[in-house]
Structure formats: structure tokens, C-alpha cells
Design a protein around this motif. Structure first.
Motif, PDB file in Angstrom:
ATOM      1  N   GLU A   1      45.907  -0.600  74.893  1.00  0.00           N
ATOM      2  CA  GLU A   1      46.546  -0.793  73.592  1.00  0.00           C
ATOM      3  C   GLU A   1      45.722  -1.744  72.722  1.00  0.00           C
ATOM      4  OE1 GLU A   1      51.043  -1.647  72.427  1.00  0.00           O
ATOM      5  OE2 GLU A   1      50.021  -3.465  73.147  1.00  0.00           O
TER       6      GLU A   1
ATOM      7  N   VAL B   1      50.429   4.598  76.725  1.00  0.00           N
ATOM      8  CA  VAL B   1      50.665   3.446  75.843  1.00  0.00           C
ATOM      9  C   VAL B   1      51.837   3.738  74.922  1.00  0.00           C
ATOM     10  CG1 VAL B   1      49.709   1.935  74.077  1.00  0.00           C
ATOM     11  CG2 VAL B   1      48.243   2.746  75.929  1.00  0.00           C
TER      12      VAL B   1
ATOM     13  N   ARG C   1      55.632   1.691  74.904  1.00  0.00           N
ATOM     14  CA  ARG C   1      56.236   1.047  73.735  1.00  0.00           C
ATOM     15  C   ARG C   1      57.428   1.824  73.182  1.00  0.00           C
ATOM     16  NH1 ARG C   1      54.963  -4.280  73.223  1.00  0.00           N
ATOM     17  NH2 ARG C   1      52.708  -4.599  73.368  1.00  0.00           N
TER      18      ARG C   1
ATOM     19  N   TYR D   1      50.588  -2.987  69.077  1.00  0.00           N
ATOM     20  CA  TYR D   1      51.038  -1.603  69.077  1.00  0.00           C
ATOM     21  C   TYR D   1      50.891  -0.912  67.724  1.00  0.00           C
ATOM     22  CZ  TYR D   1      54.040   2.463  69.515  1.00  0.00           C
ATOM     23  OH  TYR D   1      54.529   3.748  69.497  1.00  0.00           O
TER      24      TYR D   1
ATOM     25  N   PHE E   1      47.396  -0.046  67.138  1.00  0.00           N
ATOM     26  CA  PHE E   1      47.108   1.049  68.062  1.00  0.00           C
ATOM     27  C   PHE E   1      47.597   2.382  67.489  1.00  0.00           C
ATOM     28  CE2 PHE E   1      49.311   3.798  71.092  1.00  0.00           C
ATOM     29  CZ  PHE E   1      48.250   4.246  71.870  1.00  0.00           C
TER      30      PHE E   1
END
Length: 232
Positions: A24, A66, A70, A119, A122
Motif C-alpha cells: 500500500e 490491499v 481496507r 490508502y 494508493f
């Protein structure tokens, strides 16, 4: 199951989580194409240089991991938000649906003071990678909440020609994602004090996201759409 097997499974889960967190951060910093699976494994402390490939199989699968890491809590919050809206009779209101998109994402990624995630940045770098779950929101349970929001919102845009409705969602998602990613960056680099207070920011972000979603189509856009319509 033996104690050794349980311990091995625990170590494997810890190794996976470590690589997910490193991926991430690195994907957020340098983009998906700028990082190798080998580097992710190394930075996660794995001695086996093929560890990331062993655990995930491909970079696309690691990106999905990932997102899942999340989005599972984000999805749970969003589904609860939608349930509340439905109970209050607001489940098909544009502003409420935009809030259901914005708030769970912002609260999960920005909700811990002094501990912002990577995040949102990302998402900007990884969201358009071909073959991942977020490109097909109906594919996984952990994208169900955002799939419901998208479906309901697009169904409310009667004033927007059908060929442009998918674009409206892409514009909304991109606008919100970049706005939250910028805030995430400011928080991480110690500039939170210069930012608009969080509740004000979220309400204002929702205001502008609703305006983007419901903006009338201009005569110029309608003319271009007519000139460039696809014929069978």
C-alpha cells in the motif's frame, strides 16, 4: 490441527499482512508499475525474495488484497450507513448517497488523528489497474456498498443523457478520491493544523460532489454528444 500448523498459519497471515501494508505504501508513493513484488517482500522483512509472488501470485492479486484489507471495514460502514438512510426514507436521495460514498471512506482512512493511512493515495495509483475488483464493483462482497451507491446514484440522474452517466460516476469518484488523498498527504506531513476542520471539510466536499454529480448538461455538450453518437 497441530500447534505447529496453527503457528505456521499465524506466521503466514502476519507475513501477508506485512506485505499488504508495505505494498500500500510503496504503490502510493511510486505507483503500481514503479514497484516490484521482490522489493515488496524485501521491505516487509521476508528473506525469500519470491515471498510476495508465493502469497499473492501476481501484482494484480496483491493490489486486490490491499483493496480488500481496507475496503472490508469501509464496506461494513457503508452498508450500515445505507441501512440507516433506508430506515429514514433517504436511501434514494442524491446528497445522502454521496455522503454514503464519502463518509465511510474518509472516516476509515483519515479518522485516526496522527495516524493517516496511505490508502487514498494508493487508490489513485491502483484504481485503474486492469483486472482488479474495483473495476467491477459487483464482483466481490467487499465492494457491494459502493456498488449500491453507484447504482442508485446513476438511477437518479434523469437529467443526464444515458451515455454520460457512467462518466458522472468516474468524475465523482476521481474528484472525491483526489480531494481525500490530498488531505491524507497534508496530515501525514504534519500540516493538519492548516486544514479546514474535518466536519466542515467533509460537508463542503459533499456539497461540491453533489454539484458535480447533478450538474446540468450544457447545450455545447449535448451538441457534441449528438455529433459523436454511435450508430449501429
Amino acid at each position: 490441527m497441530s500447534v505447529e500448523t496453527v503457528a505456521g498459519n499465524g506466521r503466514g497471515a502476519a507475513a501477508r499482512l506485512g506485505m499488504i501494508e508495505v505494498a500500500e505504501r510503496l504503490f502510493a508513493e511510486r505507483g503500481v508499475d514503479g514497484v516490484s513484488l521482490r522489493e515488496i517482500g524485501t521491505q516487509a522483512g521476508q528473506r525469500n525474495t519470491a515471498a510476495a509472488r508465493y502469497h499473492f501470485g501476481s501484482k494484480e492479486a496483491l493490489v486486490d488484497a490491499v483493496f480488500r484489507h481496507r475496503m472490508e471495514p469501509i464496506n461494513a460502514r457503508r452498508l450500515a450507513y445505507l441501512d440507516t438512510l433506508d430506515q429514514d426514507g433517504r436511501g434514494h436521495d442524491v446528497r445522502s448517497l454521496v455522503e454514503a460514498f464519502v463518509h465511510p471512506l474518509a472516516d476509515t482512512a483519515l479518522g485516526e488523528p496522527g495516524n493517516p493511512s496511505w490508502y487514498l493515495r494508493f487508490c489513485i495509483n491502483a484504481g485503474l489497474l486492469e483486472g482488479i475488483a474495483v473495476a467491477d464493483l459487483g464482483r466481490e462482497e467487499w465492494t457491494r456498498g459502493v456498488h449500491i451507491v453507484r447504482t442508485r446514484l446513476l438511477g437518479l440522474l434523469d437529467q443526464v443523457p444515458q451515455p454520460l452517466r457512467a462518466d458522472r460516476w468516474m468524475l465523482l469518484a476521481g474528484y472525491v478520491g483526489h480531494a481525500l488523498a490530498s488531505r491524507e498527504t497534508f496530515i501525514q506531513y504534519g500540516r493538519a493544523a492548516s486544514l479546514t476542520p474535518h466536519p466542515v471539510f467533509l460537508s463542503h466536499l459533499t456539497d461540491t460532489a453533489v454539484a458535480l454529480t447533478t450538474a446540468p448538461v450544457s447545450p455545447e455538450t449535448a451538441a457534441h454528444l449528438h455529433q459523436n453518437r454511435r450508430t449501429p
